[in-house]
Scaffold this motif. Sequence first.
Motif, PDB file in Angstrom:
ATOM      1  N   GLY A   1       7.647   9.767  -3.810  1.00 47.94           N
ATOM      2  CA  GLY A   1       6.382   9.833  -3.075  1.00 47.94           C
ATOM      3  C   GLY A   1       6.509   9.337  -1.655  1.00 47.94           C
ATOM      4  O   GLY A   1       5.949   9.923  -0.715  1.00 47.94           O
ATOM      5  N   ILE A   2       7.255   8.256  -1.450  1.00 48.94           N
ATOM      6  CA  ILE A   2       7.432   7.710  -0.100  1.00 48.94           C
ATOM      7  C   ILE A   2       8.240   8.672   0.763  1.00 48.94           C
ATOM      8  O   ILE A   2       7.881   8.944   1.915  1.00 48.94           O
ATOM      9  N   VAL A   3       9.314   9.210   0.215  1.00 48.28           N
ATOM     10  CA  VAL A   3      10.120  10.180   0.968  1.00 48.28           C
ATOM     11  C   VAL A   3       9.305  11.449   1.228  1.00 48.28           C
ATOM     12  O   VAL A   3       9.390  12.034   2.306  1.00 48.28           O
ATOM     13  N   GLY A   4       8.481  11.847   0.266  1.00 51.00           N
ATOM     14  CA  GLY A   4       7.599  12.994   0.472  1.00 51.00           C
ATOM     15  C   GLY A   4       6.635  12.770   1.616  1.00 51.00           C
ATOM     16  O   GLY A   4       6.371  13.663   2.410  1.00 51.00           O
ATOM     17  N   SER A   5       6.125  11.553   1.720  1.00 53.18           N
ATOM     18  CA  SER A   5       5.226  11.226   2.827  1.00 53.18           C
ATOM     19  C   SER A   5       5.957  11.275   4.164  1.00 53.18           C
ATOM     20  O   SER A   5       5.424  11.777   5.156  1.00 53.18           O
ATOM     21  N   VAL A   6       7.179  10.769   4.185  1.00 51.98           N
ATOM     22  CA  VAL A   6       7.976  10.806   5.421  1.00 51.98           C
ATOM     23  C   VAL A   6       8.283  12.242   5.817  1.00 51.98           C
ATOM     24  O   VAL A   6       8.166  12.614   6.990  1.00 51.98           O
ATOM     25  N   VAL A   7       8.656  13.068   4.832  1.00 53.64           N
ATOM     26  CA  VAL A   7       8.949  14.479   5.113  1.00 53.64           C
ATOM     27  C   VAL A   7       7.693  15.194   5.616  1.00 53.64           C
ATOM     28  O   VAL A   7       7.754  15.956   6.588  1.00 53.64           O
ATOM     29  N   ALA A   8       6.556  14.932   4.978  1.00 53.39           N
ATOM     30  CA  ALA A   8       5.306  15.572   5.412  1.00 53.39           C
ATOM     31  C   ALA A   8       4.915  15.128   6.811  1.00 53.39           C
ATOM     32  O   ALA A   8       4.442  15.935   7.617  1.00 53.39           O
ATOM     33  N   THR A   9       5.114  13.846   7.126  1.00 51.65           N
ATOM     34  CA  THR A   9       4.822  13.359   8.477  1.00 51.65           C
ATOM     35  C   THR A   9       5.716  14.035   9.496  1.00 51.65           C
ATOM     36  O   THR A   9       5.254  14.493  10.547  1.00 51.65           O
ATOM     37  N   TRP A  10       7.016  14.115   9.205  1.00 51.97           N
ATOM     38  CA  TRP A  10       7.959  14.722  10.145  1.00 51.97           C
ATOM     39  C   TRP A  10       7.635  16.207  10.353  1.00 51.97           C
ATOM     40  O   TRP A  10       7.583  16.671  11.496  1.00 51.97           O
TER      41      TRP A  10
ATOM     42  N   ALA B   1       6.252  15.512  -1.377  1.00 49.29           N
ATOM     43  CA  ALA B   1       6.963  15.187  -2.612  1.00 49.29           C
ATOM     44  C   ALA B   1       7.241  16.437  -3.435  1.00 49.29           C
ATOM     45  O   ALA B   1       8.302  16.552  -4.058  1.00 49.29           O
ATOM     46  N   VAL B   2       6.315  17.396  -3.435  1.00 46.30           N
ATOM     47  CA  VAL B   2       6.543  18.655  -4.136  1.00 46.30           C
ATOM     48  C   VAL B   2       7.702  19.404  -3.493  1.00 46.30           C
ATOM     49  O   VAL B   2       8.563  19.961  -4.196  1.00 46.30           O
ATOM     50  N   VAL B   3       7.759  19.414  -2.173  1.00 45.71           N
ATOM     51  CA  VAL B   3       8.877  20.067  -1.467  1.00 45.71           C
ATOM     52  C   VAL B   3      10.204  19.410  -1.857  1.00 45.71           C
ATOM     53  O   VAL B   3      11.191  20.094  -2.138  1.00 45.71           O
ATOM     54  N   ILE B   4      10.216  18.082  -1.908  1.00 46.90           N
ATOM     55  CA  ILE B   4      11.432  17.361  -2.307  1.00 46.90           C
ATOM     56  C   ILE B   4      11.811  17.715  -3.742  1.00 46.90           C
ATOM     57  O   ILE B   4      12.993  17.940  -4.046  1.00 46.90           O
TER      58      ILE B   4
ATOM     59  N   TRP C   1       0.833  -1.204   0.000  1.00 48.32           N
ATOM     60  CA  TRP C   1       0.000   0.000   0.000  1.00 48.32           C
ATOM     61  C   TRP C   1       0.870   1.256   0.000  1.00 48.32           C
ATOM     62  O   TRP C   1       0.565   2.225  -0.700  1.00 48.32           O
ATOM     63  N   ALA C   2       1.957   1.277   0.772  1.00 47.02           N
ATOM     64  CA  ALA C   2       2.859   2.432   0.816  1.00 47.02           C
ATOM     65  C   ALA C   2       3.507   2.656  -0.547  1.00 47.02           C
ATOM     66  O   ALA C   2       3.678   3.806  -0.977  1.00 47.02           O
ATOM     67  N   ILE C   3       3.853   1.582  -1.247  1.00 46.65           N
ATOM     68  CA  ILE C   3       4.458   1.709  -2.576  1.00 46.65           C
ATOM     69  C   ILE C   3       3.451   2.288  -3.564  1.00 46.65           C
ATOM     70  O   ILE C   3       3.772   3.188  -4.344  1.00 46.65           O
ATOM     71  N   ILE C   4       2.218   1.792  -3.529  1.00 47.33           N
ATOM     72  CA  ILE C   4       1.199   2.286  -4.452  1.00 47.33           C
ATOM     73  C   ILE C   4       0.895   3.758  -4.190  1.00 47.33           C
ATOM     74  O   ILE C   4       0.862   4.577  -5.120  1.00 47.33           O
ATOM     75  N   ILE C   5       0.679   4.118  -2.932  1.00 50.18           N
ATOM     76  CA  ILE C   5       0.391   5.518  -2.585  1.00 50.18           C
ATOM     77  C   ILE C   5       1.602   6.395  -2.895  1.00 50.18           C
ATOM     78  O   ILE C   5       1.457   7.514  -3.403  1.00 50.18           O
ATOM     79  N   GLY C   6       2.806   5.905  -2.610  1.00 49.96           N
ATOM     80  CA  GLY C   6       4.016   6.665  -2.916  1.00 49.96           C
ATOM     81  C   GLY C   6       4.161   6.932  -4.401  1.00 49.96           C
ATOM     82  O   GLY C   6       4.526   8.031  -4.817  1.00 49.96           O
ATOM     83  N   PHE C   7       3.868   5.917  -5.221  1.00 44.12           N
ATOM     84  CA  PHE C   7       3.947   6.101  -6.670  1.00 44.12           C
ATOM     85  C   PHE C   7       2.936   7.140  -7.148  1.00 44.12           C
ATOM     86  O   PHE C   7       3.273   8.030  -7.932  1.00 44.12           O
TER      87      PHE C   7
END
Length: 83
Positions: free
Chosen positions: A37-46, A69-72, A5-11
């Motif tokens: 997308g995954i790194v963007g989610s981690v950055v947004a969470t942090w 992801a846009v920030v990245i 699920w994380a891979i699909i949402i990240g993509f």
Amino acid sequence: MGILWAIIIGFLAGLIAKWITPGGNKPQGFILTTVLGIVGSVVATWLGQQIGWYGPGDGANFIGAIVGAVVILLAWGQLARRV
């Protein structure tokens, strides 16, 4: 199922972020888009936890992953421009 699920949402978040962000120097390919997308989610969470939007066990939602992801991508564009 959580990793899949994380891979699909990240993509999907990576695709949308690449579509939104201006500029031509963006990472290409399925794997880099997914990682974006995954790194963007981690950055947004942090960032959300630091600001106080999310609690210690909460994570960013889909919109938060796109924003991260846009920030990245914007940071990537600034770094690529300097090289």
